[in-house]
Design a protein around this motif. Structure first.
Motif: not given
Length: 1051
Positions: A88, A90, A92, A95, A119, A122-123, A125-126, A128, A131-132
């Motif tokens: 999670a 922030k 990038i 991640k 997690t 949720r990502a 729907k990020d 960026n 990230i998606r």
């Protein structure tokens, strides 16, 4: 001591010890005797502390070290809980590295991986897009069956994402989910169907790959997207292009009729033409329904052609196999040059390309014959490449080039590469079998090679095969080989010599028994293969010359009876019962002579690539010559094409997307009558104006129609046409009103007026205008234009009044309609002029948007070279010789064709009948007007005929067959660049104006060094006109020489 050695190994890169220590940390306590385990545990503790730190820099450093451990093969699974906590984050970069780690260990640590699923959800729907996409990629890489429903939901959501990058990853995830759970196939097909409609080039390749993996048999999903995929193909990334091309190849083989039947139908029609009236009616019926290629079929072939220039070898190979499998045979030749270009790549690419060329060259030799030298072997080539090149050279060998190839093979035989030298001898044998004219030459050459120790064995084997074809004529060769038996040690070669002597024992009655005597001495030390042939030789001699060989044969049979190899023991018992008569002999012993001395058929030397043509080119199955897992076979062409309307939906959508409202109908109606060239000129006088309108409308009407048909498939072409259509409508409106200041008004009036009355008025008014313009094309200026318009043009004509006064009277008496039938030498060629109002022309004057407004007149050639070129040599033509030259005269068959005169000579003592042009193998766009068939040519007779070829303004070779009653000979004509030009007469002022337009890429400079006597104006002029058909421009300076020409495409 051991504790010191382990750290030393670790520092020096001892990977095994380090990995062992890390694996043992989970089972051995930190207080162990070895310092390695405690130090590693401390290292991992440090990483855990760094991952739990509040600083992103520390976390990022820790993740980099962990990914580095994974890359070196070290086990980092115990850090899984600490890494998962940072999903999670922030940051990038953190991640991304966490995702890399999870993909590696999620399958091993399934329970812990499942904790991070929320997690990832949720990502998805990020905000960026990276990230998606990364979250979806990691989620689909966790191969846990429990989360299949979650993966399915994530793929569905991602397939509707606004970002094409995310949709691309959704397509990749489809394949992963299908391999994890094939039961999801139906739901995945729905997603594939949705993604196939995507108009992004980023998604196209990935979704087609998913289609090929999940449901390759669902061709119905492709119908509505076929044209879109064809049009997007050029812009798709390279590996996507490969997948799409392979898929479209399979699609074309199921949806279109074979384009290869056209030639067969024409041949059948020709044969049945003169038989009866009924056959003639059938012919006319067939002519009414000739083969016409489906527009969608042509769209695929046309849109893949530019990809032959791709830098990616896989793309070029994919296009090549597409052309091979679905294009007309006359068009497949364009792939040869691109494939030969790939031979400059690395050896792996060469190997695959050469394998495919070897398969192609068996069926269509003509494709690669012009590039014969590209397949010559280089000293730096590996053996596998050399062998493939030999295979291709063998396939391309014919009577014309065999002498060149044999000289090349002589060099190869001397190679230090023994395997390659042996393969060369096999190649020579195949050439001798396929081309009977050189059989004796090859045989004699192979006999000479018997003195070469390195290749003697292979030579013997090949000679044996060749002698089977005509053994009676070569008794001396058999005797010579029998003498070599003592020096040859290779078992295969010794066995071949013994077999030859046994087969021809009656032709060498004195040598055969002596050979058997020598073999009996060394029987026990021979190879098993040689022993079997010794037994066979003894049996044959026993049956034909028992007086001399009876005891020898019995001795050999006794030796074989106690041999260690059971095959030899069995053969011995069989032969003894068959040839030695006794009480127990069966009925077969009566036929022993027929069994052993029966006539054996000559071996058929075939290419090892002959049976690979049923595999699709460029596939793994073709390379291995065995059906590989996942191979999709090409279906046969359908007898009747399926309904083409299933692909029509996408055309409507493209028209809505690209065509502005209200212009589509105008485009179709106006395109039939007005060509693009009318808006490309910026100024001209009234006489050339009227002529160019009539000529372009009548002469180029067919071209415009063709463009209209082809542009239905291409949205970009249709959009570019709309601009030119609006310009033409504007010009016509201005001519109707004849007002000077109608530049802006003309466009709006024509567009609004024709939009409202499109259905009822457009076609009628266009027909009336075109007919009226044609009727007035050869009248005076006052009849062809309104008075106000002619007055307004006088101002623009004053600057070039002198040059135009000389040419205007000529143009009044000539129309372009006459030029189609016959084009005299001095006929001026009027270039098309724009249909623009006088005011608009005044505004545009000075802008170099097109060619000059002056009339360009074609002049007589300054020099006609007498040099002739050999079209067909008398040796190759079996007495028929043909030479050709370029007379530099306008061609009577068409204004774009180059005139060629061919002189045919009969050098034989018999009459040659029915000389004509046979099959034509022309590149796309090239046209040829052949000469009428010549009934007969007397002995020592000669005749000159004319023909015309439209080379499409290029130096491409025109290949065709020159046929007689009995034979057909492949010939070709390649024009020099200088013969593709027409000389033009113009003033120095006009030349400078034209020269000012041609800048940038049209300029070429070079330095020529020559003797002073070669720099006189007369010598320079003679040298230039000798190589190029150009016209000299009068020059005011002695040290500047100017020449002007016009290419045929400009007519």
């Amino acid at each position: 001591m051991s504790s010191n050695s382990f750290p030393y190994n670790e520092q020096s890169g001892g990977g095994e010890a380090t990995e062992l220590g890390q694996e043992a940390t989970s089972t051995i306590s930190p207080s162990g005797a070895f310092g390695l385990f405690s130090s590693d545990l401390k290292k991992n503790e440090d990483l855990k502390q760094m991952l739990e730190s509040n600083k992103d820099s520390a976390k990022l450093d820790a993740m980099k070290r962990i990914v580095g451990m994974i890359a070196k093969g070290k086990n980092a699974s115990e850090l899984f809980p600490a890494v998962v906590k940072n999903v999670a984050s922030k940051n990038i970069e953190i991640k991304k590295l966490v995702y890399v780690y999870l993909v590696r260990y999620a399958e091993e640590q399934q329970d812990l991986a499942l904790l991070s699923i929320s997690t990832f959800q949720r990502a998805l729907k990020d905000p960026n897009q990276l990230i998606r996409a990364s979250a979806l990629r990691v989620l689909s890489s966790i191969r846990v069956p429990i989360i299949v429903p979650i993966m399915m939901l994530a793929i569905k959501e991602a397939s509707a994402d606004l970002s094409p990058y995310v949709r691309k990853n959704a397509a990749h995830a489809i394949q992963k989910l299908y391999s994890l759970d094939p039961e999801q196939k139906e739901m995945l097909i729905e997603v594939i169907e949705k993604l196939l409609k995507d108009k992004s080039t980023l998604v196209a390749g990935s979704v087609v790959m998913a289609f090929e993996e999940v449901c390759p048999d669902r061709i119905d999903l492709i119908h509505k997207n076929y044209r879109k995929l064809c049009n997007l193909l050029v812009d798709v990334e390279e590996w996507g292009q490969v997948v799409i091309i392979h898929m479209l190849t399979r699609y074309a083989r199921t949806q279109f009729v074979s384009p290869w039947k056209e030639g067969d139908e024409l041949e059948d029609n020709g044969k049945n033409f003169y038989e009866s009236d009924d056959d003639q009616k059938e012919k006319t019926d067939k002519k009414k329904k000739p083969y016409t290629m489906d527009p969608d079929h042509r769209l695929l072939i046309r849109n893949t052609k530019p990809l032959l220039q791709s830098r990616n070898a896989a793309v070029v190979m994919a296009v090549a196999q597409l052309y091979w499998h679905i294009s007309p045979k006359s068009e497949a030749g364009i792939i040869s040059k691109s494939l030969v270009r790939l031979l400059r790549s690395n050896r792996e690419v060469q190997y695959i390309v050469l394998q495919n060329i070897a398969t192609m060259s068996i069926q269509r030799k003509g494709m690669f014959e012009p590039y014969l030298k590209s397949f010559y072997v280089r000293s730096t080539d590996p053996t596998m490449i050399k062998t493939l090149k030999l295979e291709i050279l063998t396939n391309l060998a014919n009577e014309a080039n065999i002498s060149t190839l044999l000289r090349e093979f002589q060099t190869y035989v001397k190679s230090q590469d023994k395997q390659f030298a042996a393969a060369t001898i096999q190649t020579i044998g195949r050439c001798a079998t396929n081309i009977l004219e050189v059989t004796d030459t090859c045989l004699n050459g192979l006999v000479c090679l018997l003195s070469n120790r390195d290749v003697v064995a292979e030579s013997v084997v090949v000679i044996k095969k060749l002698l089977q074809m005509q053994p009676a004529q070569h008794g001396e060769i058999i005797k010579h080989m029998a003498k070599l038996l003592d020096s040859i040690t290779v078992p295969v070669a010794r066995a071949s010599i013994l077999w030859l002597i046994g087969e021809n024992c009656e032709r060498v009655p004195k040598i055969a028994p002596d050979v058997l005597r020598k073999m009996a001495k060394s029987f026990t030390s021979e190879d098993d293969l040689v022993k079997l042939q010794i037994l066979n030789l003894g049996a044959k001699l026993y049956l034909t010359n028992s007086k001399q060989t009876k005891l020898l044969t019995q001795y050999i049979l006794n030796l074989g009876k106690y041999d260690q190899n059971y095959d030899i023991r069995d053969r011995t018992r069989f032969i003894r019962q068959l040839i030695v008569p006794n009480v127990k002999s069966g009925a077969l012993s009566k036929y022993a002579k027929k069994i052993f001395l029966a006539q054996k058929p000559a071996p058929l030397l075939e290419s090892p690539f002959k049976d690979r043509d049923h595999f699709q080119l460029g596939t793994l199955s073709h390379t291995l010559n065995i059906k590989a897992t996942g191979y999709l076979e090409l279906s046969n062409w359908p007898e009747v094409a399926p309904d083409p309307s299933v692909r029509n939906v996408e055309v409507i959508e493209l028209a809505k997307e690209w065509t502005p409202a209200g212009k589509a109908k105008q485009e179709n109606s106006a395109k039939k009558f007005y060509s693009e060239s009318e808006e490309e000129e910026d100024s001209s006088d009234s006489s050339s104006d009227s002529e160019s309108e009539s000529g372009s409308e009548s002469g180029e009407q067919g071209e415009s129609g063709e463009e209209g048909d082809s542009n239905e498939d291409s949205s970009e072409d249709s959009s570019s046409e709309q601009d030119s259509e609006s310009g033409r409508e504007s010009g016509l409106e201005n001519k109707r009103t004849a007002k000077r200041n109608s530049k802006a008004k003309g466009k709006s009036d024509s567009e609004d007026g024709e939009k409202e009355n499109e259905k009822s008025k457009t076609s009628d008014s266009s027909n009336d205008e075109s007919s009226s313009i044609e009727d007035s094309s050869s009248d005076s200026e006052s009849e062809s234009e309104p008075e106000s318009e002619s007055e307004s043009r006088r101002v623009t004509k004053e600057k070039e009044k002198k040059t135009k006064q000389d040419r205007t009277p000529l143009t009044k008496d000539v129309s372009l309609l006459d030029l189609d039938d016959f084009n005299p030498v001095s006929t001026p060629v009027a270039l098309p002029t724009p249909a623009l109002s006088p005011s608009l022309m005044a505004d545009l004057e000075g802008l170099h948007l097109s060619t000059s407004s002056s009339v360009i007149s074609v002049s007589t050639p300054a020099f006609v070279p007498t040099k002739t070129h050999v079209l067909l040599h008398r040796m190759s033509g079996k007495g028929l010789a043909a030479h050709y030259f370029f007379p530099r005269q306008p061609c009577i068959f068409g204004d774009k064709m180059v005139s060629i005169q061919i002189t045919l000579n009969n050098t034989t003592d018999r009459k040659i009948e029915n000389i004509h042009i046979g099959e034509k193998k022309l590149p796309i766009g090239m046209k040829m007007h052949v000469f009428n068939p010549i009934d007969s040519l007397e002995p020592e007779g000669s005749i000159t005929v004319s023909m015309g070829i439209d080379f499409c303004d290029s130096t491409q070779t025109a290949s065709f067959q020159l046929c007689t009653k009995d034979d057909c000979f492949n010939v070709n004509i390649q024009p020099p660049v200088g013969e593709l030009l027409l000389p033009v007469a113009m003033s120095e002022k006009d030349f400078k104006k034209e020269q000012g337009v041609l800048t940038g890429m049209n300029e070429t400079s070079a330095v020529i060094i020559a003797a002073p006597q070669n720099f006189t104006p007369s010598v320079i002029f003679q040298k230039v006109v000798n190589v190029a058909n150009v016209g000299a421009v009068p020059s005011g300076q002695d040290n500047i020489h100017r020449y002007e020409e016009l290419n045929f495409e400009a007519l």
